[in-house]
Design a protein around this motif. Structure first.
Motif, PDB file in Angstrom:
ATOM      1  N   ALA A   1       0.828  -1.197  -0.064  1.00 45.86           N
ATOM      2  CA  ALA A   1      -0.068  -0.108   0.004  1.00 45.86           C
ATOM      3  C   ALA A   1       0.818   1.391   0.005  1.00 45.86           C
TER       4      ALA A   1
ATOM      5  N   ALA B   1      -5.222   4.542   0.170  1.00 50.16           N
ATOM      6  CA  ALA B   1      -5.183   3.151   0.440  1.00 50.16           C
ATOM      7  C   ALA B   1      -6.471   2.373   1.083  1.00 50.16           C
TER       8      ALA B   1
ATOM      9  N   LEU C   1      -7.028  -1.276   2.756  1.00 54.89           N
ATOM     10  CA  LEU C   1      -6.417  -2.883   3.171  1.00 54.89           C
ATOM     11  C   LEU C   1      -7.911  -3.634   3.219  1.00 54.89           C
TER      12      LEU C   1
ATOM     13  N   ARG D   1      -4.890   2.840  -3.904  1.00 56.06           N
ATOM     14  CA  ARG D   1      -3.957   1.384  -3.952  1.00 56.06           C
ATOM     15  C   ARG D   1      -5.202   0.454  -3.021  1.00 56.06           C
TER      16      ARG D   1
ATOM     17  N   ILE E   1      -5.408  -3.043  -1.548  1.00 57.55           N
ATOM     18  CA  ILE E   1      -4.828  -4.404  -1.293  1.00 57.55           C
ATOM     19  C   ILE E   1      -5.665  -5.593  -0.746  1.00 57.55           C
TER      20      ILE E   1
END
Length: 323
Positions: free
Chosen positions: A127, A204, A206, A234, A236
């Motif tokens: 990330a 990001a 997660l 991003r 992830i």
């Protein structure tokens, strides 16, 4: 010695007698003090995880554990380079182990490598979280998700963290650390994420859930992005507790700056794993001992392995087996 022994793929291990392991190729026999029961350990023992390829039965499960060497040194073993830690004694290669500081107890040291290294690799490598970033954690009430939500702020300096999960008590605790929280199943998740992304775009995401929650979040990120606008997010993928697959409109990736990648045994370069083990893990141990991060653990006796294997642990708690 006594050990947990898997005799058939997909069955719980049994508490049984086995011969002691024998020293081999630089590895020595050590007394085990604790071993974490992780999803990876269970996946390998089921025979369905890709890391089970080539393993023969019977086997002793257990990857992340703490053992005491003949010279009295306590060491922590990490990942697939170890194995057979759910036993009174195990074969340990000191060159591939990490020394455990005296101020860190063995249960915590055994519980930390799996979620700690995963969270660190996800935040730092996949990330690329930087100070001031806006971070969303899906599945933040699980063991690894909770640790990632904490580390995003305390170690990586994220400007804001949004924690999404099911357990209300854990969410309340994460809220006390400064995270904004959203409880799954209460209200419209997609609408909440779209509002937050529109007000301050996420740098990001997660994701420890995948499945339907991921569908909603990815759709919400796309819906909140202005036509022709660009925001690099991003995304992830780390876990799949809510489902192994999802349906994704192709336009979500064409019309946004979202990039999707994963973190797992086959998607992280070896040098990143080594850095996580040699640099990040000792620091995480010290942070846990100092109370700077919280990792909930529950110690259970090896003799009760059959029941431990099938019991459900409290949300956000890592079960650790002790001889």
């Amino acid at each position: 010695m006594k050990a947990a022994v898997v005799r058939a793929w997909g069955q719980a291990p049994v508490y049984a007698d086995l011969p002691d392991p024998q020293p081999s190729a630089g590895a020595e026999v050590a007394d085990v003090e604790a071993c974490a029961l992780t999803n990876l350990t269970k996946g390998i023992a089921s025979g369905r995880h890709y890391a089970a390829k080539g393993i023969e039965l019977p086997m002793v499960p257990g990857l992340d554990g703490v053992a005491r060497l003949a010279d009295g040194t306590r060491v922590c073993t990490v990942g697939l380079g170890s194995g057979g830690m759910m036993a009174e004694r195990a074969l340990i290669d000191p060159r591939r182990a990490v020394a455990v500081p005296e101020h860190v107890d063995s249960v915590t040291a055994a519980a930390l490598p799996n979620p700690g290294m995963s969270a660190w690799i996800t935040l730092s490598h996949a990330a690329s979280v930087k100070p001031g970033d806006h971070v969303l954690v899906l599945g933040a009430t699980g063991v690894t998700g909770s640790l990632a939500a904490q580390l995003a702020r305390s170690m990586f300096g994220a400007g804001a963290v949004v924690a999404v999960g099911r357990d209300p008590d854990r969410l309340q605790w994460l809220g006390s650390t400064g995270a904004q929280t959203i409880r799954l199943g209460e209200g419209d998740l997609a609408a909440r994420i779209a509002d937050l992304h529109g007000a301050r775009p996420f740098d990001a995401v997660l994701d420890y859930l995948w499945g339907e929650p991921a569908e909603q979040v990815l759709g919400a990120l796309a819906a909140a992005t202005p036509a022709g606008g660009f925001q690099a997010t991003r995304y992830i993928q780390v876990g799949s507790m809510a489902g192994a697959s999802l349906t994704l409109d192709a336009a979500v990736l064409r019309a946004t700056g979202i990039t999707v990648s994963g973190v797992g045994l086959g998607s992280v370069p070896p040098d990143v794993w080594r850095q996580a083990q040699t640099e990040a893990l000792p620091k995480l141990m010290s942070m846990a001992a100092a109370g700077e991060i919280e990792l909930r653990t529950q110690a259970r006796p090896l003799s009760d392995i059959e029941r431990i294997w099938t019991d459900s642990a409290p949300s956000g708690t890592r079960v650790v087996v002790t001889p």
